[in-house]
Design a protein around this motif. Structure first.
Motif, PDB file in Angstrom:
ATOM      1  N   LEU A 248       0.825  -1.204   0.000  1.00  0.00           N
ATOM      2  CA  LEU A 248       0.000   0.000   0.000  1.00  0.00           C
ATOM      3  C   LEU A 248       0.863   1.259   0.000  1.00  0.00           C
ATOM      4  O   LEU A 248       0.523   2.259  -0.640  1.00  0.00           O
ATOM      5  CB  LEU A 248      -0.942  -0.016   1.204  1.00  0.00           C
ATOM      6  N   ARG A 249       1.961   1.230   0.753  1.00  0.00           N
ATOM      7  CA  ARG A 249       2.841   2.403   0.774  1.00  0.00           C
ATOM      8  C   ARG A 249       3.491   2.661  -0.574  1.00  0.00           C
ATOM      9  O   ARG A 249       3.659   3.809  -0.995  1.00  0.00           O
ATOM     10  CB  ARG A 249       3.918   2.191   1.843  1.00  0.00           C
ATOM     11  N   LEU A 250       3.832   1.593  -1.313  1.00  0.00           N
ATOM     12  CA  LEU A 250       4.462   1.753  -2.621  1.00  0.00           C
ATOM     13  C   LEU A 250       3.454   1.923  -3.749  1.00  0.00           C
ATOM     14  O   LEU A 250       3.838   2.089  -4.901  1.00  0.00           O
ATOM     15  CB  LEU A 250       5.352   0.534  -2.913  1.00  0.00           C
ATOM     16  N   GLY A 251       2.152   1.868  -3.418  1.00  0.00           N
ATOM     17  CA  GLY A 251       1.122   2.047  -4.441  1.00  0.00           C
ATOM     18  C   GLY A 251       0.884   0.823  -5.286  1.00  0.00           C
ATOM     19  O   GLY A 251       0.412   0.942  -6.424  1.00  0.00           O
ATOM     20  N   LEU A 252       1.175  -0.360  -4.776  1.00  0.00           N
ATOM     21  CA  LEU A 252       0.991  -1.603  -5.516  1.00  0.00           C
ATOM     22  C   LEU A 252      -0.344  -2.245  -5.156  1.00  0.00           C
ATOM     23  O   LEU A 252      -0.943  -1.941  -4.120  1.00  0.00           O
ATOM     24  CB  LEU A 252       2.133  -2.576  -5.207  1.00  0.00           C
TER      25      LEU A 252
END
Length: 299
Positions: free
Chosen positions: A75-79
């Motif tokens: 979620l932090r990396l936008g995946l």
């Protein structure tokens, strides 16, 4: 030469990453982030994030921790978390991860405590009995004297006068028969010891020492609205529930409180304790992972 020959060829599509670790690493490097920055932001150790990128899942532990870290990191990396989990399921299985057993919880010895209580009661009864005997005059003394009247002033030479009767006083006796001091004319006092009666204290049967306190089994009912890892251990160190449960499953376990509970996805689980709904704590979570205890005394 045709127009199709003059048109530039389309660039080749980028090759998708082969492993879960490559996908995470590429996404992090694209955003120019370091493991230390993400570890401080997500409050996850940098070595755990590095283990994910190196596909060394055995360094992290049980699958519930791995999937929890994957969700936060992705979620932090936008995946897409579903893509991450799909790659994870292809690369490993739950059965391949070795689970370390929990440490056995030592309980207090109810039999020894019962023996101490019984011994204290016996000693207290003996002390009370001795104190009551003391205050009732067990060591007191009564002095009783016997006297005879003076002899006649004139005696006959032919025959002695008749002996005068001896007048005595009644000797009081107490229930405990204390020592009595008798004083006779011309003799030293003689102390007569008394016999004291001490009540015997009945001991408890040997069978009482071997009796253990009854175990009260409390039911815990889990309803899984989504896939989640669950682990439940009772106060005796017995593991009641352990493993990954699918959505729609309902399971009931029984044991002696307090219980230690670990849920991989707390939002997907509903819990009833002894037939009453139990509010799963929302504080102290690591993503969807939560650890808490259930004690029936608190309900």
């Amino acid at each position: 030469m045709t127009d199709s020959d003059d048109a530039p060829s389309a660039p080749a599509a980028p090759r998708p990453p082969d492993t879960l670790g490559q996908m995470l690493r590429n996404a992090r490097l694209t955003q120019d982030l370091t493991l230390e920055q993400l570890a401080a932001e997500l409050r996850i150790e940098a070595k755990q994030l590095d283990a994910l990128e190196q596909n060394r899942f055995e360094r992290i532990g049980v699958p519930v921790f791995i999937k929890g870290y994957l969700k936060q990191y992705g979620l932090r990396l936008g995946l897409d978390v579903s893509d991450l989990l799909a790659l994870y399921y292809k690369q490993t299985t739950v059965g391949n991860v070795e689970i370390q057993p929990n440490r056995t919880i030592k309980l207090r010895d109810e039999r020894q405590i019962a023996s101490w209580i019984l011994a204290a009661i016996v000693l207290l009864a003996v002390a009370v009995g001795l104190a009551a005997w003391w205050w009732s005059g067990g060591f007191g003394a009564a002095t009783v004297t016997q006297r005879t009247p003076a002899p006649a002033e004139a005696e006959s030479a032919a025959e002695p006068p008749p002996a005068a009767p001896v007048e005595t006083q009644p000797i009081p006796l107490e229930d405990a028969q204390p020592p009595v001091e008798r004083t006779l004319p011309g003799a030293a006092p003689v102390e007569v010891p008394a016999v004291a009666a001490v009540a015997a204290v009945d001991g408890a049967d040997d069978d009482d020492d071997t009796r253990a306190a009854p175990i009260v089994a409390i039911p815990l009912e889990f309803s899984f609205e989504g896939e989640s890892w669950a682990e439940v251990t009772d106060s005796r160190g017995q593991r009641l529930l352990f493993g990954l449960s699918a959505a729609g499953r309902r399971v009931t376990v029984r044991g002696e409180p307090p219980f230690a509970v670990v849920l991989g996805d707390a939002n997907a689980v509903r819990l009833n304790v002894d037939g009453e709904p139990f509010a799963i704590p929302t504080t102290g979570r690591q993503g969807d992972l939560v650890r808490f205890s259930v004690d029936i005394a608190e309900e």
